[in-house]
Write an enzyme that holds these catalytic residues in place. Structure first.
Site, PDB file in Angstrom:
ATOM      1  N   CYS A 223      22.870 -41.522 -44.564  1.00 21.66           N
ATOM      2  CA  CYS A 223      23.709 -42.610 -44.044  1.00 21.66           C
ATOM      3  C   CYS A 223      25.179 -42.283 -44.251  1.00 21.66           C
ATOM      4  CB  CYS A 223      23.392 -43.931 -44.744  1.00 21.66           C
ATOM      5  SG  CYS A 223      21.707 -44.521 -44.511  1.00 21.66           S
TER       6      CYS A 223
ATOM      7  N   CYS B 225      22.012 -44.111 -49.646  1.00 22.53           N
ATOM      8  CA  CYS B 225      21.379 -43.228 -48.659  1.00 22.53           C
ATOM      9  C   CYS B 225      22.307 -42.065 -48.283  1.00 22.53           C
ATOM     10  CB  CYS B 225      21.016 -44.068 -47.432  1.00 22.53           C
ATOM     11  SG  CYS B 225      20.540 -43.129 -45.980  1.00 22.53           S
TER      12      CYS B 225
END
Length: 103
Positions: free
Chosen positions: A31, A28
Site C-alpha cells: 500500500c 501494508c
C-alpha cells in the site's frame, strides 16, 4: 491531493463521474508503494477522474460490503457503479490504461 474518505461519506464522494478509491492500511507495505503512484496519477488526471483513499482499519464497513479481502485494492466506479477492481500493487501505466476506458 488524493482525498481521504470514510465509511460515512464513501457513497457521496464516489457517486458521480469516474472515481478511483485506494483501499489501504498503514501497516501494508505494498500500500505504501501504491500510494505515490496514485498521487502521481491524481496530479495528471484530476480533470477526468476523482481520486480518493480509504484506510480499511479505520473504515471496515465499506471494505467488507465490497468483499475486499486483500490490500491495496483500487476500485474504479463510474456514476456510483463499480466498473473495475485492481487487487495488489499496479504500475502507473496499468492503472492509467484501466482509467482511460472510463474517463
Amino acid at each position: 491531493m488524493v482525498e481521504t474518505i470514510t465509511d460515512d461519506d464513501f457513497k457521496e464522494k464516489t457517486g458521480q463521474g469516474v472515481t478511483l478509491t485506494d483501499f489501504w492500511a498503514t501497516w501494508c507495505g505494498p500500500c505504501r508503494m501504491q500510494s505515490p503512484v496514485v498521487e502521481q496519477l491524481e496530479s495528471e488526471m484530476n480533470d477526468k477522474v476523482k481520486f480518493t483513499k480509504m484506510d480499511v482499519d479505520a473504515n471496515p464497513e465499506t471494505a467488507q460490503s465490497f468483499g475486499i479481502m486483500s490490500i491495496p485494492t483500487l476500485m474504479v466506479k463510474k456514476d456510483g457503479a463499480v466498473v473495475d477492481t485492481l487487487v495488489g500493487y499496479h504500475s502507473k501505466e496499468q492503472i492509467e490504461k484501466v482509467l482511460e476506458q472510463y474517463a
